[in-house]
Write an enzyme that holds these catalytic residues in place. Structure first.
Site: not given
Length: 268
Positions: A156, A160
């Site tokens: 990600h 995040k």
């Protein structure tokens, strides 16, 4: 058909903007409220204007008023904010679609308790494609239940804040359940140094964070002489937004209850 009145939490964020875009394009939905936290830079702006479709709904920090005007709230914010919104939804009888991840056990219990009074879709990933992958993983794990090591790799963007991702954990739960295991007892969340030989009953997780990666998930079933990989790559947040709106429509006829995207898609 009466249009569904949607409120969007975190409207000025990356996911919020995508939710604004799909809601404003849905002929069977209307934007009832756009909510953001106090001090957010876009407060007071036309919510539609930031995605190129002025709509007359201004972004506000008044969660109570915004949720009161809606039949469903879609929330992809942070656990603490979502739980506050959840209680407001409960007071007003407003349905809620929760795409927020990173809840602890107490947070999950609060969601389950609220679902006794209002309808809730709570899922680690709202993408239709990812939820198809969950189904495929269940089938694969039941077939490859012996002689295969399971490893889950997810990647990600750098912003995040939780790891592994909620989607990766759900993938692990699906596989573990199919194999008759408890994920909490067999998960390995990192390896470093002299770790010794891999225990066959474990499910491994590896996490990558960098750049603007929207979301990559890959599950490997590694046997002798072969490897099966089942994965999903998101190139934008659009699948999450479209799935969330589909979930909101699913809740339109529900009085209360806790559901996930498997219920929304009829994959049970």
């Amino acid at each position: 058909m009466k249009a569904l009145k949607i409120a969007i939490a975190g409207a000025g964020g990356r996911m919020g903007r995508m939710l604004l875009e799909v809601t404003l394009k849905d002929s069977q939905a209307t934007l009832a409220a756009a909510i953001d936290q106090p001090g957010a830079p876009l407060l007071g702006k036309d919510a539609g204007e930031i995605v190129g479709s002025p709509c007359g709904v201004m972004i506000s920090s008044d969660s109570e008023a915004g949720i009161a005007q809606a039949s469903c709230l879609i929330d992809f914010t942070r656990p603490e904010g979502t739980l506050q919104h959840l209680e407001i939804c409960r007071r007003h009888g407003t349905a809620i679609v929760i795409g927020t991840t990173g809840f602890d056990a107490r947070g999950k219990q609060a969601i389950a308790a609220a679902a006794q009074d209002i309808p809730v879709v709570f899922a680690p990933n709202m993408s239709v494609g990812v939820n198809v992958v969950f189904k495929l993983l269940d089938v694969a794990a039941r077939i490859m239940n012996e002689g295969y090591d399971v490893e889950i790799v997810e990647a990600h963007h750098r912003h995040k804040i939780d790891a592994p991702s909620g989607t990766a954990l759900r993938m692990g739960e699906v596989v573990a359940q199919a194999l008759g295991r408890e994920l909490g007892e067999c998960a390995v969340y990192g390896r470093e140094g002299v770790t010794g030989e891999r225990l066959p009953a474990t499910i491994g997780f590896a996490t990558v964070r960098g750049g603007d990666i929207v979301g990559d998930h890959n599950v490997l079933f590694c046997g002798l002489g072969e490897r099966v990989e089942i994965g999903h790559k998101a190139s934008s947040r659009m699948p999450y937004a479209l799935g969330s709106l589909r979930a909101a429509h699913f809740l339109a006829n529900m009085k209360h209850g806790l559901f996930d995207m498997q219920d929304v898609l009829g994959l049970r």
